[in-house]
Write a protein that holds these residues in place. Sequence first.
Motif, mmCIF file in Angstrom:
data_model
loop_
_atom_site.group_PDB
_atom_site.id
_atom_site.type_symbol
_atom_site.label_atom_id
_atom_site.label_comp_id
_atom_site.label_asym_id
_atom_site.label_seq_id
_atom_site.Cartn_x
_atom_site.Cartn_y
_atom_site.Cartn_z
ATOM 1 N N ASN A 1 109.464 59.462 67.975
ATOM 2 C CA ASN A 1 110.613 59.211 68.838
ATOM 3 C C ASN A 1 111.333 57.988 68.281
ATOM 4 O OD1 ASN A 1 109.449 56.792 69.936
ATOM 5 N ND2 ASN A 1 108.313 58.018 71.416
ATOM 6 N N SER A 2 112.437 57.614 68.874
ATOM 7 C CA SER A 2 113.240 56.521 68.313
ATOM 8 C C SER A 2 112.489 55.192 68.323
ATOM 9 C CB SER A 2 114.568 56.393 69.049
ATOM 10 O OG SER A 2 114.365 56.020 70.392
ATOM 11 N N GLY A 3 111.713 54.935 69.354
ATOM 12 C CA GLY A 3 110.955 53.688 69.424
ATOM 13 C C GLY A 3 109.891 53.600 68.345
ATOM 14 N N GLU A 4 109.204 54.702 68.111
ATOM 15 C CA GLU A 4 108.182 54.734 67.059
ATOM 16 C C GLU A 4 108.827 54.565 65.686
ATOM 17 O OE1 GLU A 4 105.234 57.765 69.533
ATOM 18 O OE2 GLU A 4 106.578 58.549 67.997
ATOM 19 N N PHE A 5 109.949 55.247 65.501
ATOM 20 C CA PHE A 5 110.692 55.102 64.243
ATOM 21 C C PHE A 5 111.066 53.646 64.020
ATOM 22 C CE2 PHE A 5 114.627 54.649 61.920
ATOM 23 C CZ PHE A 5 114.402 55.402 60.773
ATOM 24 N N LYS B 1 103.247 40.335 62.817
ATOM 25 C CA LYS B 1 102.591 40.041 64.085
ATOM 26 C C LYS B 1 103.302 40.835 65.173
ATOM 27 C CE LYS B 1 101.440 35.331 62.751
ATOM 28 N NZ LYS B 1 101.818 33.916 62.938
ATOM 29 N N PRO B 2 102.583 41.273 66.199
ATOM 30 C CA PRO B 2 103.229 42.003 67.295
ATOM 31 C C PRO B 2 104.404 41.233 67.905
ATOM 32 C CG PRO B 2 100.858 42.205 67.471
ATOM 33 C CD PRO B 2 101.127 41.215 66.366
ATOM 34 N N SER C 1 106.827 42.720 75.348
ATOM 35 C CA SER C 1 105.519 42.760 74.697
ATOM 36 C C SER C 1 104.723 43.984 75.142
ATOM 37 C CB SER C 1 104.735 41.474 74.982
ATOM 38 O OG SER C 1 104.552 41.298 76.368
ATOM 39 N N GLY C 2 104.888 44.380 76.405
ATOM 40 C CA GLY C 2 104.207 45.584 76.893
ATOM 41 C C GLY C 2 104.684 46.831 76.177
ATOM 42 N N ALA C 3 105.982 46.917 75.945
ATOM 43 C CA ALA C 3 106.535 48.087 75.258
ATOM 44 C C ALA C 3 106.036 48.164 73.821
ATOM 45 C CB ALA C 3 108.059 48.053 75.290
ATOM 46 N N ILE C 4 105.951 47.013 73.154
ATOM 47 C CA ILE C 4 105.479 47.058 71.764
ATOM 48 C C ILE C 4 104.011 47.425 71.715
ATOM 49 C CG2 ILE C 4 104.849 44.622 71.406
ATOM 50 C CD1 ILE C 4 106.612 46.889 68.885
ATOM 51 N N THR C 5 103.233 46.952 72.688
ATOM 52 C CA THR C 5 101.806 47.321 72.729
ATOM 53 C C THR C 5 101.653 48.828 72.863
ATOM 54 O OG1 THR C 5 101.203 45.187 73.682
ATOM 55 C CG2 THR C 5 99.645 47.001 73.992
ATOM 56 N N ASN C 6 102.438 49.444 73.741
ATOM 57 C CA ASN C 6 102.374 50.900 73.911
ATOM 58 C C ASN C 6 102.756 51.632 72.626
ATOM 59 O OD1 ASN C 6 101.551 50.681 76.573
ATOM 60 N ND2 ASN C 6 103.638 50.800 77.373
ATOM 61 N N ARG C 7 103.805 51.158 71.968
ATOM 62 C CA ARG C 7 104.230 51.804 70.724
ATOM 63 C C ARG C 7 103.167 51.669 69.637
ATOM 64 N NH1 ARG C 7 110.669 50.235 70.242
ATOM 65 N NH2 ARG C 7 111.236 51.022 72.301
ATOM 66 N N THR D 1 100.255 54.015 70.338
ATOM 67 C CA THR D 1 100.601 55.405 70.007
ATOM 68 C C THR D 1 100.591 55.616 68.495
ATOM 69 O OG1 THR D 1 101.947 55.611 71.994
ATOM 70 C CG2 THR D 1 102.383 57.179 70.224
ATOM 71 N N LEU D 2 101.201 54.695 67.761
ATOM 72 C CA LEU D 2 101.254 54.831 66.307
ATOM 73 C C LEU D 2 99.876 54.670 65.679
ATOM 74 C CD1 LEU D 2 104.575 52.897 65.701
ATOM 75 C CD2 LEU D 2 104.188 55.345 65.307
ATOM 76 N N GLU D 3 99.023 53.877 66.298
ATOM 77 C CA GLU D 3 97.656 53.722 65.808
ATOM 78 C C GLU D 3 96.866 55.020 66.004
ATOM 79 O OE1 GLU D 3 94.832 49.846 65.650
ATOM 80 O OE2 GLU D 3 95.352 50.523 67.666
ATOM 81 N N LYS D 4 97.066 55.667 67.148
ATOM 82 C CA LYS D 4 96.403 56.960 67.386
ATOM 83 C C LYS D 4 96.862 58.006 66.379
ATOM 84 C CE LYS D 4 95.644 56.209 72.289
ATOM 85 N NZ LYS D 4 96.267 56.319 73.616
#
Length: 164
Positions: free
Chosen positions: A52-56, A72-73, A84-90, A93-96
Amino acid sequence: MKKDNVDKIIDQWALELPDLDASPMAVWGRLKRTVKYSERRLAENFSLYQLNSGEFDVLATLRRSGGEFKLKPTDLYQSLMITSGAITNRIDTLEKKELVKRVHDSEDRRTIYVQLTNAGYELISRAVISHTQTEESLLKGLTKEELAQLDQLLKKLLSSLEEQ
């Protein structure tokens, strides 16, 4: 140039409230419609890469950082202007998806970086080319001179908004 839907809206306001200067409404209406149309086309392209656009955005930020393709995050979320919460979620997801990994700093184990994996590097290297081709196709209705003028006008507008 033929009338568009925004022209029709402005014409309606001119009839209903002749003293109203609706020109700002025309600009913002066209900008909003342009963004919606382009986001849809860009999302179609991202989906070709199961992103999705955020992952991209995260992968592209890491890719353009060069070096070891790690940040660094905190640097990531500040660069992307998200929480910071949004980046953690992204990142999760990308780590999975095995496109990024969290790595500890070799000198200070408390410091964690987000780094592109080989698969993430390969994917974003392909996706960014396709992405810019899609963006180019969205702009095909403008000449090079018009694109340069639009870019400068948007830069000026953005600068004034950021100062507010």
